[in-house]
Design a protein around this motif. Structure first.
Motif, mmCIF file in Angstrom:
data_model
loop_
_atom_site.group_PDB
_atom_site.id
_atom_site.type_symbol
_atom_site.label_atom_id
_atom_site.label_comp_id
_atom_site.label_asym_id
_atom_site.label_seq_id
_atom_site.Cartn_x
_atom_site.Cartn_y
_atom_site.Cartn_z
ATOM 1 N N LEU A 1 0.917 -1.260 -0.116
ATOM 2 C CA LEU A 1 0.476 0.189 -0.283
ATOM 3 C C LEU A 1 1.089 1.302 0.363
ATOM 4 N N ARG A 2 1.638 1.025 0.736
ATOM 5 C CA ARG A 2 2.578 2.723 0.550
ATOM 6 C C ARG A 2 3.835 2.769 -0.849
ATOM 7 N N ALA A 3 3.867 1.919 -1.716
ATOM 8 C CA ALA A 3 4.355 1.782 -2.038
ATOM 9 C C ALA A 3 3.590 2.290 -3.543
ATOM 10 N N THR A 4 2.687 1.830 -3.497
ATOM 11 C CA THR A 4 1.752 2.547 -4.112
ATOM 12 C C THR A 4 1.597 3.572 -4.396
ATOM 13 N N ALA A 5 0.937 4.213 -3.041
ATOM 14 C CA ALA A 5 1.239 6.053 -2.901
ATOM 15 C C ALA A 5 2.451 6.425 -3.515
ATOM 16 N N GLU A 6 3.224 6.155 -2.702
ATOM 17 C CA GLU A 6 4.599 6.660 -3.380
ATOM 18 C C GLU A 6 5.305 6.853 -5.254
ATOM 19 N N ARG A 7 4.427 5.113 -5.607
ATOM 20 C CA ARG A 7 4.443 5.759 -6.253
ATOM 21 C C ARG A 7 3.801 7.090 -7.387
ATOM 22 N N PHE A 8 2.510 6.361 -6.535
ATOM 23 C CA PHE A 8 1.181 8.026 -7.006
ATOM 24 C C PHE A 8 1.075 8.898 -6.554
ATOM 25 N N PRO A 9 1.845 10.049 -6.189
ATOM 26 C CA PRO A 9 1.323 10.516 -4.908
ATOM 27 C C PRO A 9 0.278 11.838 -6.250
ATOM 28 N N GLY A 10 -0.727 12.354 -4.802
ATOM 29 C CA GLY A 10 -1.483 12.460 -4.972
ATOM 30 C C GLY A 10 -2.789 11.173 -4.990
ATOM 31 N N TRP B 1 -5.003 5.511 7.138
ATOM 32 C CA TRP B 1 -3.151 5.270 7.754
ATOM 33 C C TRP B 1 -2.709 5.539 6.646
ATOM 34 N N LEU B 2 -3.046 5.436 5.441
ATOM 35 C CA LEU B 2 -1.921 6.009 3.939
ATOM 36 C C LEU B 2 -1.807 7.685 4.719
ATOM 37 N N CYS B 3 -3.202 7.955 4.908
ATOM 38 C CA CYS B 3 -3.186 9.550 4.819
ATOM 39 C C CYS B 3 -1.981 10.333 6.064
ATOM 40 N N ASP B 4 -1.922 9.932 7.146
ATOM 41 C CA ASP B 4 -0.612 9.763 7.869
ATOM 42 C C ASP B 4 0.069 9.476 8.229
ATOM 43 N N GLN B 5 0.717 8.904 7.147
ATOM 44 C CA GLN B 5 2.151 8.367 6.996
ATOM 45 C C GLN B 5 2.890 9.735 6.418
ATOM 46 N N ASP B 6 3.959 9.764 5.964
ATOM 47 C CA ASP B 6 4.803 10.592 5.352
ATOM 48 C C ASP B 6 5.368 10.330 3.990
ATOM 49 N N LEU B 7 4.420 10.952 3.443
ATOM 50 C CA LEU B 7 3.871 11.148 2.017
ATOM 51 C C LEU B 7 3.434 12.147 1.515
ATOM 52 N N ALA B 8 3.673 12.108 -0.026
ATOM 53 C CA ALA B 8 3.590 13.390 -0.786
ATOM 54 C C ALA B 8 2.157 14.216 -0.508
ATOM 55 N N PRO B 9 2.460 16.048 -0.549
ATOM 56 C CA PRO B 9 1.196 16.299 -0.380
ATOM 57 C C PRO B 9 -0.087 15.532 -0.974
ATOM 58 N N THR B 10 -1.152 16.013 -0.240
ATOM 59 C CA THR B 10 -2.141 15.068 -1.173
ATOM 60 C C THR B 10 -2.772 14.122 -1.184
ATOM 61 N N THR B 11 -1.846 13.433 -1.051
ATOM 62 C CA THR B 11 -1.481 11.617 -0.964
ATOM 63 C C THR B 11 -2.838 10.792 0.039
#
Length: 369
Positions: free
Chosen positions: A16-25, A48-58
């Motif tokens: 899940l995290r890898a997918t979110a990093e591959r698709f910012p936003g 949980w994904l929203c609370d991760q340290d990911l790209a803005p708006t992800t």
């Protein structure tokens, strides 16, 4: 004694995290049966994904399929809620529109000019995206309707969150079609976002674009923000993290000619009848239409039809790596399998593997370790 989905939690979360990093936003999609997990469980995972340290708006927005699904996710996810089914002036859409507790979070999809007028007359502060018709030909505004809508919105201060593009799943690139559609968006002169908020005409909510296509479009349209809406490849993208299993509930030895089942079928030869958990109430024995129109897909359909005509239908249950046959059509909560003589006979209580279509299967238990 149940149909169970077991999830390798560490591996699933890493995917899940890898997918979110591959698709910012990224905009996670939780709809229908929640891809087998339930929409409520996916809403918590989206948080949980929203609370991760990911790209803005992800993952700051969760998409659901219909207005009826909102109660299942609204208390489990704190961000914005995008409804993919277009707003219509009747049914659950009106109930959600009137719900003051959802107003600031709810993002409607508008696909007809008259619906936009009606929505804003009822809720001038409504947030919405305008769905542009694509080659999918399902919902959406034509180019001419998009231009007319821009006239309606001009100077009104409406909360336009962007333009939505729902593209087909067909092979080949969608970049050319998206280029054409975005030219229509630019030409329509839709309102831009105010400097202190996201959204506006230059935010594009898209479905079914690959990471490579999104990279190309971001390069070609640097002033636009792309929000990929993803469900299947997010939640089910790593199938090795998922295992479905049923429990053997009973085992009966039979000889050729022995009667069994609801309709007194007879055993074709000696062997064993296995009663296992999982039936039509779970989606077992039900089949969603396939998108495989090639020779291999047609051959498979003919093969299944031939087995059915002979009274044998391959089940989704596997024992020792081999799919076994239904002895008769599955029952509501259990299925009966025929195991020919010479095969290893599993014991009562043993778990066996099941191959399912996750989007049409309801599990008794979902275990995430």
């Amino acid at each position: 004694m149940s149909l169970t989905l077991s999830v390798d939690g560490e591996r699933w979360r890493a995917h899940l995290r890898a997918t979110a990093e591959r698709f910012p936003g990224l905009v996670p999609v939780a709809k229908g049966n929640g891809y087998g997990f339930t929409t409520g469980r996916l809403a918590r995972r989206a948080q949980w994904l929203c609370d991760q340290d990911l790209a803005p708006t992800t993952a700051d927005t969760l998409a659901v399929g219909t207005y009826s699904e909102l109660p299942q996710v609204a208390q489990r996810y704190a961000g914005s809620l995008l409804v993919l089914t277009p707003w219509r002036p009747f049914g659950p859409a009106l109930e959600a529109t009137a719900d003051a507790s959802l107003t600031r979070r709810l993002v409607h999809t508008v696909s007809r000019p008259e619906d936009l007028t009606d929505l804003l007359s009822r809720r001038p502060d409504a947030r919405f995206v305008l769905e542009r018709a694509t080659s999918m030909q399902r919902h959406g505004l034509t180019a001419r309707e998009l231009w007319g809508t821009a006239e309606v919105l001009r100077g009104r201060g409406a909360h336009l969150e962007g333009v939505a593009l729902h593209l087909p799943l067909g092979q080949g690139t969608h970049v050319t079609e998206v280029d054409r559609l975005l030219n229509d968006v630019v030409g329509a002169g839709l309102p831009e976002a105010e400097h202190d908020r996201a959204g506006g005409a230059r935010t594009v909510w898209v479905s079914h674009l690959s990471a490579g296509e999104l990279d190309t479009l971001r390069h070609r349209w640097p002033d636009f923000t792309f929000r990929p809406r993803i469900g299947t490849s997010l939640w089910l993208g790593d199938r090795d993290a998922l295992r479905v299993h049923a429990t053997v509930l009973d085992v009966h030895a039979v000889e050729r000619g022995d009667a069994f089942g609801y309709r007194d079928r007879t055993a074709p030869k000696s062997g064993h009848l296995l009663v296992v958990s999982g039936g039509t109430a779970h989606g077992i024995g039900l089949e969603a239409p396939t998108g495989d129109l090639g020779l291999r897909g047609r051959a498979g359909t003919l093969a299944r039809g031939g087995l059915d005509a002979l009274g044998f239908v391959r089940s989704p249950f596997s024992i020792d790596g081999k799919q076994r046959l239904f002895a008769e059509p599955p029952h509501m909560q259990a299925s009966m399998l025929f195991l020919p003589g010479g095969s290893r006979v599993p014991r009562v209580g043993e778990e066996i593997d099941v191959r399912v279509r996750y989007t049409i299967t309801t599990f008794d238990r979902v275990l995430v370790d």
